[in-house]
Enzyme design. Structure first.
Site, PDB file in Angstrom:
ATOM      1  N   ARG A 292      11.309   3.833   3.973  1.00 15.93           N
ATOM      2  CA  ARG A 292      10.860   2.821   4.941  1.00 15.93           C
ATOM      3  C   ARG A 292      12.076   1.976   5.295  1.00 15.93           C
ATOM      4  O   ARG A 292      12.807   1.515   4.411  1.00 15.93           O
ATOM      5  CB  ARG A 292       9.770   1.929   4.345  1.00 15.93           C
TER       6      ARG A 292
ATOM      7  N   LYS B 146      25.159  -5.328  -1.745  1.00 18.16           N
ATOM      8  CA  LYS B 146      26.624  -5.461  -1.861  1.00 18.16           C
ATOM      9  C   LYS B 146      27.321  -4.878  -0.640  1.00 18.16           C
ATOM     10  O   LYS B 146      28.530  -4.715  -0.619  1.00 18.16           O
ATOM     11  CB  LYS B 146      27.112  -4.740  -3.118  1.00 18.16           C
TER      12      LYS B 146
ATOM     13  N   HIS C  55       4.732   5.590  11.693  1.00 18.75           N
ATOM     14  CA  HIS C  55       4.283   5.482  10.295  1.00 18.75           C
ATOM     15  C   HIS C  55       3.265   6.618  10.123  1.00 18.75           C
ATOM     16  O   HIS C  55       2.051   6.399  10.059  1.00 18.75           O
ATOM     17  CB  HIS C  55       3.642   4.113  10.088  1.00 18.75           C
TER      18      HIS C  55
ATOM     19  N   ARG D  27       0.797  -1.223   0.000  1.00 15.65           N
ATOM     20  CA  ARG D  27       0.000   0.000   0.000  1.00 15.65           C
ATOM     21  C   ARG D  27       0.839   1.286   0.000  1.00 15.65           C
ATOM     22  O   ARG D  27       0.618   2.188  -0.823  1.00 15.65           O
ATOM     23  CB  ARG D  27      -0.932   0.030   1.232  1.00 15.65           C
TER      24      ARG D  27
END
Ligand code: CP
Length: 308
Positions: A108, A86, A136, A58
């Site tokens: 995020r 890496k 959030h 979402r």
């Protein structure tokens, strides 16, 4: 404009004016989704980079759609297809992204404070799209936008948040925003999924049983168990959790007759919520997703529109 920050990192320090200003702006962006041509030129020439170090359906998609509807150039980067695999560090990664002159970076990350760290290192605006179990903010704001479609967002409203509160950044961001608006928040979880000290925060009621949290509630917000943030199961079994804490038709009847049912997703049907309730007439779960686009348009517009 009531929101004048470089970054949006959380709801904890947002004022009532800032929250209401973001919601008002989001409200005005909703109708763009109804147009045949879903695009406005507000952020033409701006670049938004979505930097996702954790999975998302979402949030990432809606930030990309939001940026494109505002005519910004949107670039998506996930950890698994980047040089992070890496061994490149978060700071090196974002400093390289900054060297390409983005205007807004949406991030995020699994670590608490990752977005704050990045915001302090780069000139671009930073939006926290979830940092570990901390915050959030855009999810909480889109939740408020959704609640406001059905209820008055003001003192007197009772929101019950039931589930894995301890590991939920959605719960934290909602709690901070709701108590700032003077709304009563009831939280309910098994003791192992409840952070200590919540009961000492004004405006929060801690309930031991879901029946207690649901009684007369106007809004019911269900959360999934965040197994990815637990090193061991914090409940004897998923089946027992569903039996004791899951939202079913019978339990929902304890809430107000016009109570709405919310879930930030992803849902685990049959665990924290039955399909009957999730797909029922009181559920506004897909409205939350639709509102996510408008709310994120508002956030990008407020951050990226400055100085244009
Ligand atoms: N609610 C939410 O953050 O969903 P995603 O993890 O799919 O982005």
């Amino acid at each position: 404009m009531g929101f004048n920050r470089k970054d949006l990192l959380g709801t904890r320090d947002l004022s009532v004016v800032e929250i209401r200003s973001l919601l008002e702006s989001a409200e005005s962006f909703k109708e763009i989704a109804e147009r045949p041509l879903k695009k406005v030129p507000a952020l033409r020439g701006k670049t938004v980079v979505n930097l996702f170090f954790e999975p998302s359906t979402r949030t990432r998609t809606s930030f990309e759609i939001a940026a494109k509807r505002l005519s910004a150039d949107a670039v998506n980067m996930s950890a698994s297809t980047s040089s992070v695999v890496k061994g490149e560090s978060l700071i090196d990664t974002v400093e390289n992204i900054q060297a390409m002159a983005p205007d807004i970076v949406v991030i995020r990350h699994g670590y608490v404070g990752a977005a704050h760290l990045v915001a302090g290192r780069i000139g671009a605006s930073v939006v926290n799209a979830g940092d570990g179990a901390n915050e959030h903010p855009t999810q909480a704001l889109l939740d408020l936008l959704t609640i406001a479609e059905h209820k008055k967002l003001e003192p007197g409203l009772t929101v019950a948040i039931i589930g894995d509160i301890a590991h939920s950044r959605v719960a934290r961001s909602n709690i901070w925003a709701l108590i700032t608006l003077g709304i009563t928040v009831r939280v309910c979880a098994p003791p192992t999924m409840l952070p200590r000290g919540l009961e000492n925060i004004a405006g929060i009621q801690v309930c031991r049983r879901p029946e207690e949290a649901l009684a007369g509630a106007d809004v019911v917000m269900m959360l999934r168990i965040q197994l990815e943030r637990q090193d061991r199961l914090l409940f004897p079994s998923i089946r027992d959790y569903a039996r004791i804490f899951g939202l079913n038709r019978r339990r929902l009847d304890l809430a107000c007759p016009d109570a709405i049912v919310m879930h930030p997703g992803p849902m685990n049907r049959g665990v924290e919520i039955t399909s009957e309730v999730a797909d029922g007439e009181r559920a506004v779960i897909l409205n939350q997703v639709s509102n996510g686009v408008a709310l994120r348009m508002a956030v990008l517009f407020m951050l990226g529109g400055q100085g244009t």
